[in-house]
Structure formats: structure tokens, C-alpha cells
Design a protein around this motif. Structure first.
Motif, short mmCIF file in Angstrom:
data_model
loop_
_atom_site.label_atom_id
_atom_site.label_comp_id
_atom_site.label_asym_id
_atom_site.label_seq_id
_atom_site.Cartn_x
_atom_site.Cartn_y
_atom_site.Cartn_z
N GLY A 1 20.65 -50.77 -75.48
CA GLY A 1 21.89 -50.56 -74.75
C GLY A 1 23.06 -50.35 -75.69
N GLU A 2 24.25 -50.63 -75.18
CA GLU A 2 25.47 -50.43 -75.95
C GLU A 2 26.32 -51.69 -75.92
OE1 GLU A 2 27.00 -46.02 -75.36
OE2 GLU A 2 26.43 -46.92 -73.43
N GLN A 3 27.24 -51.76 -76.85
CA GLN A 3 28.24 -52.83 -76.86
C GLN A 3 29.62 -52.20 -76.71
OE1 GLN A 3 27.76 -55.24 -80.37
NE2 GLN A 3 26.12 -56.44 -79.48
N LEU A 4 30.35 -52.69 -75.72
CA LEU A 4 31.75 -52.31 -75.55
C LEU A 4 32.57 -53.37 -76.26
CD1 LEU A 4 33.95 -50.53 -74.18
CD2 LEU A 4 33.82 -52.12 -72.23
N CYS A 5 33.29 -52.98 -77.30
CA CYS A 5 34.04 -53.94 -78.12
C CYS A 5 35.54 -53.71 -77.93
CB CYS A 5 33.68 -53.79 -79.59
SG CYS A 5 31.94 -54.08 -79.95
N GLN A 6 36.23 -54.75 -77.50
CA GLN A 6 37.69 -54.70 -77.35
C GLN A 6 38.27 -55.54 -78.48
OE1 GLN A 6 36.51 -55.65 -73.10
NE2 GLN A 6 38.70 -55.29 -72.85
N HIS A 7 38.87 -54.86 -79.46
CA HIS A 7 39.35 -55.54 -80.66
C HIS A 7 40.71 -56.19 -80.46
CE1 HIS A 7 35.99 -53.79 -82.85
NE2 HIS A 7 36.29 -52.63 -82.31
N HIS A 8 41.31 -55.93 -79.33
CA HIS A 8 42.61 -56.51 -79.03
C HIS A 8 42.65 -56.85 -77.54
CE1 HIS A 8 46.82 -57.44 -79.17
NE2 HIS A 8 47.19 -56.39 -78.45
N CYS A 9 43.24 -57.96 -77.20
CA CYS A 9 43.41 -58.34 -75.78
C CYS A 9 44.88 -58.65 -75.54
CB CYS A 9 42.54 -59.55 -75.43
SG CYS A 9 42.77 -60.10 -73.72
N PRO A 10 45.60 -57.81 -74.80
CA PRO A 10 47.02 -58.04 -74.55
C PRO A 10 47.31 -59.32 -73.77
CG PRO A 10 46.43 -55.77 -74.07
CD PRO A 10 45.15 -56.53 -74.25
N VAL A 11 46.30 -59.90 -73.13
CA VAL A 11 46.54 -61.11 -72.33
C VAL A 11 45.69 -62.28 -72.82
CG1 VAL A 11 47.25 -59.83 -70.27
CG2 VAL A 11 44.83 -60.38 -70.61
N ALA A 12 45.34 -62.28 -74.10
CA ALA A 12 44.40 -63.29 -74.63
C ALA A 12 44.89 -64.71 -74.42
CB ALA A 12 44.15 -63.03 -76.11
N HIS A 13 46.17 -64.99 -74.67
CA HIS A 13 46.66 -66.35 -74.56
C HIS A 13 46.62 -66.85 -73.11
CE1 HIS A 13 49.01 -66.61 -78.62
NE2 HIS A 13 47.74 -66.30 -78.76
N VAL A 14 46.92 -65.97 -72.18
CA VAL A 14 46.85 -66.35 -70.77
C VAL A 14 45.40 -66.52 -70.34
CG1 VAL A 14 47.48 -65.71 -68.42
CG2 VAL A 14 49.04 -65.21 -70.29
N ALA A 15 44.53 -65.62 -70.79
CA ALA A 15 43.11 -65.70 -70.43
C ALA A 15 42.45 -66.95 -70.99
CB ALA A 15 42.37 -64.45 -70.93
N GLU A 16 42.98 -67.46 -72.10
CA GLU A 16 42.45 -68.70 -72.65
C GLU A 16 42.62 -69.85 -71.66
OE1 GLU A 16 43.19 -71.59 -76.56
OE2 GLU A 16 44.22 -69.68 -76.38
N GLN A 17 43.70 -69.83 -70.91
CA GLN A 17 43.97 -70.86 -69.91
C GLN A 17 43.36 -70.51 -68.55
OE1 GLN A 17 48.21 -72.19 -69.97
NE2 GLN A 17 48.44 -70.71 -71.64
N PHE A 18 43.23 -69.22 -68.29
CA PHE A 18 42.74 -68.78 -66.98
C PHE A 18 41.59 -67.79 -67.19
CE2 PHE A 18 47.20 -69.93 -66.46
CZ PHE A 18 47.11 -70.86 -65.43
N PRO A 19 40.37 -68.27 -67.37
CA PRO A 19 39.21 -67.40 -67.62
C PRO A 19 38.90 -66.45 -66.48
CG PRO A 19 38.50 -69.65 -67.17
CD PRO A 19 39.98 -69.69 -67.34
N GLN A 20 39.51 -66.66 -65.31
CA GLN A 20 39.30 -65.75 -64.20
C GLN A 20 39.70 -64.32 -64.56
OE1 GLN A 20 40.94 -68.63 -64.06
NE2 GLN A 20 40.48 -69.80 -62.21
N LEU A 21 40.63 -64.16 -65.50
CA LEU A 21 41.02 -62.82 -65.93
C LEU A 21 39.86 -62.11 -66.61
CD1 LEU A 21 44.58 -63.61 -67.35
CD2 LEU A 21 44.04 -62.51 -65.17
N CYS A 22 39.14 -62.84 -67.46
CA CYS A 22 37.96 -62.26 -68.13
C CYS A 22 36.84 -62.00 -67.14
CB CYS A 22 37.46 -63.20 -69.23
SG CYS A 22 38.63 -63.47 -70.57
N GLU A 23 36.65 -62.93 -66.22
CA GLU A 23 35.58 -62.80 -65.24
C GLU A 23 35.80 -61.58 -64.36
OE1 GLU A 23 35.83 -66.55 -63.30
OE2 GLU A 23 35.10 -67.67 -65.04
N ALA A 24 37.04 -61.36 -63.91
CA ALA A 24 37.33 -60.21 -63.06
C ALA A 24 37.12 -58.91 -63.82
CB ALA A 24 38.77 -60.29 -62.55
N GLU A 25 37.49 -58.90 -65.11
CA GLU A 25 37.29 -57.70 -65.92
C GLU A 25 35.81 -57.38 -66.07
OE1 GLU A 25 39.58 -56.44 -69.78
OE2 GLU A 25 37.83 -57.65 -70.38
N THR A 26 35.00 -58.40 -66.32
CA THR A 26 33.56 -58.20 -66.48
C THR A 26 32.94 -57.70 -65.18
OG1 THR A 26 33.55 -60.02 -68.07
CG2 THR A 26 31.41 -59.27 -67.26
N GLU A 27 33.34 -58.26 -64.06
CA GLU A 27 32.86 -57.79 -62.77
C GLU A 27 33.21 -56.32 -62.56
OE1 GLU A 27 34.46 -60.27 -59.75
OE2 GLU A 27 33.51 -62.10 -60.50
#
Length: 254
Positions: free
Chosen positions: A170-196
Motif C-alpha cells: 500500500g501507500e503512506q500518506l505523510c503529513q509533515h505539518h499539522c496546523p491544529v496539532a496543539h488543539v488535536a493533542e487535547q481533542f483527538p476527535q479532530l484526528c479521528e474525524a480526519e481519518t474517517e
């Protein structure tokens, strides 16, 4: 972006400051990097790169760490790579601030709680979906992940697509920067919604291997190799429930 690793004006020439910023920017765009990789990308000697890295480490802009290996590990000690620290990421324009975190925390404390945060995260992704969907749907079957990476990069995620290491298919999609990383650290729902959303958009199960919000150098999503026919059939029958159950939004402990 403000200047990173900036010494007093009389101690650091403009050219030196510009090169130091280029080193930091290269790490932002490509993820944790070795001295040799940085030298090759920037057209500098390894000695010059080390000198700039030493200054950036001293200023807490970058940090040295062992290179993480996904898949089969080769013999020998892992190479040393340099990654941006939180301070280093803050030197670049970010799309988050304390107000965003405070607002989400307030939502979480109101009626609906965690479900309300998840709903907000999905609505946020839906608002951005148009450009991503257009890019992916207009790409040839074998270039869909690459097309998504380019669309994400246009929104500041510095994303790339590459083949997954053997023996993964398969492939790997790599995001080397996350504009909302600090917020996502507290609210993982942001990462979960993106993955979905990635799963729905690409019409296949995807697996989140690493996230910047969890302290990794790169957000890495594994996308298995599938046939075009399977992609088409899967995408046409994918429901929201399927997406939630099929995708793995959390980080794989590696």
C-alpha cells in the motif's frame, strides 16, 4: 514566519539567518530528517547543516532523536534525525490558538459533551471536503493518494505520498505539518474525524500509524493497495457507520 534560531543582529548575518530558516522549513516540509538528507535537499555541505542544526537545537527549535522505522528494521543502529520541537512549530504560522481550545473545552462541558466535539470535528472536515474530493475524483486510480497529498499541502499540511515499506502492500500518506496539532493533542476527535474522512474519500480502510498530536514527527496514515474496481464498489456503498468502524483513527503503538 518569524525567524527561527535568531541570534542578535550583530552576531548573525542575514544570510546565516535565512539559511537557518531554510533548514527549519525543510524539516517542517519533509518531516524528521538526517544531516545527509538536509544537505542534499538544500545544496549545503553536511558540516554547514550540522552547524545550523547545533544552533537550532540550542534555541529549542529542533531536537535530535532516533529515526523511527515502520516495517522491517534493518541491521545497525537507527540513524539520528532532527525534528521540530513544539517551539519550532510555533515559529511557523499556525491555525490554532488558545481561543480554539477554550471554545472546544466549553462545548465539551455543555450538553452533548464528547459527542458534540466529535460532531464539530466531522462538520469541520465536511466544510473542507470539496477541494479534497475534487482532487481525488479527478485523479487516475493509482494517483489518488498523491492527489490528496497535494490538496492537503495547499492547506498547509506539507503532505506527501509514498510507497509503504516492505512487506506492507500500500501507500503512506505523510503529513509533515499539522496546523491544529496543539488543539488535536487535547481533542483527538479532530484526528479521528480526519481519518474517517480519508477512509470515505479513498473508499478503503485506512490506518493511522502516527500523529504529530501524539508526539510523533509526522502524521502517517497507511492506505492499503486495492483494485480500482474494489475502490469504486466500496466508495459507492460506504456509509458513515462503515467509515467509523473501518478506519483506525488512533495511533498504532510502534
Amino acid at each position: 514566519m518569524k525567524n527561527v534560531g535568531e541570534a542578535p543582529q550583530e552576531e548573525l548575518a542575514t544570510g546565516e539567518r535565512s539559511t537557518r530558516n531554510r533548514v527549519a522549513r525543510s524539516i517542517l516540509d519533509h518531516g524528521p530528517s538526517t544531516v545527509a538528507e538536509l544537505a542534499g535537499r538544500l545544496g549545503l555541505t553536511q558540516a554547514a547543516v550540522r552547524r545550523h542544526l547545533d544552533a537550532l537545537v540550542a534555541d529549542d527549535v529542533v531536537e535530535a532523536r532516533e529515526q523511527r522505522v515502520y516495517g522491517t528494521r534493518t541491521r545497525g543502529r537507527p540513524a539520528k534525525v532532527f525534528a521540530l520541537t513544539d517551539c519550532g512549530r510555533d515559529a511557523f504560522d499556525q491555525s490554532y490558538d488558545k481561543l480554539a481550545a477554550d471554545a472546544l473545552r466549553w462545548i465539551a462541558e455543555q450538553e452533548g459533551g464528547e459527542k458534540a466535539i466529535a460532531a464539530f470535528a466531522r462538520a469541520r472536515i465536511a466544510g473542507q471536503a470539496g477541494a479534497y474530493r475534487k482532487a481525488v475524483e479527478s485523479a487516475p486510480p493509482g494517483k489518488r493518494t498523491e492527489a490528496l497529498a497535494k490538496a492537503l499541502s495547499a492547506d498547509g499540511y506539507a503532505a506527501t505520498a509514498r510507497s509503504a515499506p516492505h512487506p506492507q502492500q500500500g501507500e503512506q500518506l505523510c503529513q509533515h505539518h499539522c496546523p491544529v496539532a496543539h488543539v488535536a493533542e487535547q481533542f483527538p476527535q479532530l484526528c479521528e474525524a480526519e481519518t474517517e474522512f480519508f477512509a470515505e474519500l479513498l473508499g478503503t480502510h485506512v490506518q493511522r500509524l502516527a500523529t504529530i498530536a501524539h508526539g510523533d514527527g509526522v502524521c502517517t496514515t497507511f492506505i492499503p493497495k486495492t483494485s480500482h474496481a474494489a475502490d469504486t464498489a466500496h466508495a459507492s456503498t460506504h456509509t458513515d457507520t462503515d467509515i467509523a468502524s473501518a478506519s483506525t483513527a488512533g495511533r498504532n503503538p510502534a
